[in-house]
Design an enzyme around this catalytic site. Structure first.
Site, PDB file in Angstrom:
ATOM      1  CE  LYS A  51     -10.078  -5.036   0.113  1.00  0.00           C
ATOM      2  NZ  LYS A  51      -8.761  -5.632  -0.118  1.00  0.00           N
ATOM      3  CB  SER A  67      -8.563 -10.676   4.453  1.00  0.00           C
ATOM      4  OG  SER A  67      -7.285 -10.656   5.028  1.00  0.00           O
ATOM      5  CG  ASP A  68      -6.779  -4.374   2.612  1.00  0.00           C
ATOM      6  OD1 ASP A  68      -7.089  -4.577   1.422  1.00  0.00           O
ATOM      7  OD2 ASP A  68      -5.939  -3.530   2.959  1.00  0.00           O
ATOM      8  CD  GLN A  69      -0.191  -8.776   3.853  1.00  0.00           C
ATOM      9  OE1 GLN A  69       0.184  -8.847   2.697  1.00  0.00           O
ATOM     10  NE2 GLN A  69      -0.014  -9.738   4.735  1.00  0.00           N
ATOM     11  N   GLY A 104      -5.638  -7.157   8.249  1.00  0.00           N
ATOM     12  CA  GLY A 104      -6.955  -6.988   8.846  1.00  0.00           C
ATOM     13  C   GLY A 104      -7.832  -8.142   8.424  1.00  0.00           C
TER      14      GLY A 104
END
Length: 191
Positions: A51, A67-69, A104
């Site tokens: 991203k 960011s990723d979750q 992340g």
């Protein structure tokens, strides 16, 4: 140097505003499909980096945040519900259980190519939820765009017995404690 948040998330933008730094928000659109047998922790870090890279400007120096979750239950990534029915099913499954929320985080310096990345875990212990409480929550909060169908920054907090983790903002989707350390490594010291 420009600061870019590679996300369309209003939750992440709201968290980043807490730091008082000017930033631009550019969605880093990518394919979020997990790879076969991909570990959930590796998955969220891979997506955070992707991203950030997707939001990087082509010709200007910038620091780009990705960011990723993922919500993980029994080793399975729950994902974003997208529908009321799926949100209800996810919360039924989480009732009385511990759900891992893995976030992340990546910070990329477009000038040097330096990539910092990390995974910040949080654990949410769900109360035993009645069908009626799940339905009321989902209809009221409509958490269709949230990992695991819970918005802990809103009414979702009533679904939980307790939380564990080193950074409460990680559960909302942008771990500010770790991000400030990454920014400091790039020469941006707060406050």
């Amino acid at each position: 140097m420009r600061l870019i948040l590679g996300s369309a998330s209003p939750y992440r933008a709201g968290l980043l505003r807490r730091l008082g730094l000017p930033f631009e928000q550019t969605p880093g659109r990518i394919d979020e499909t997990p790879r076969p047998d991909e570990d959930p922790a590796a998955y969220v870090v891979r997506l955070a980096i992707a991203k950030a890279k997707a939001a990087a400007p082509l010709d200007e120096p910038a620091l780009i945040i990705g960011s990723d979750q993922a919500a993980v239950l029994d080793g399975e990534i729950l994902g974003k519900a997208q529908t009321l029915e799926r949100a209800i099913a996810q919360l039924r499954r989480a009732s009385g259980r511990r759900v891992e929320f893995l976030t992340g985080l990546a910070l990329i310096n477009s000038t040097t190519g330096a990539v910092q990345s990390d995974m910040i875990p949080a654990r949410a212990y769900f109360r035993h939820l009645s069908e009626a409480s799940i339905t009321r929550y989902v209809e009221h909060e409509r958490p269709l765009d949230c990992a695991g169908s819970i918005k802990v920054e809103g009414l979702g907090i009533v679904l939980l017995q307790r939380l564990e983790g080193d950074d409460p903002t990680a559960l909302i989707g942008l771990p500010l404690i770790r991000l400030t350390a990454m920014l400091a490594a790039e020469g941006i010291h707060l406050p």
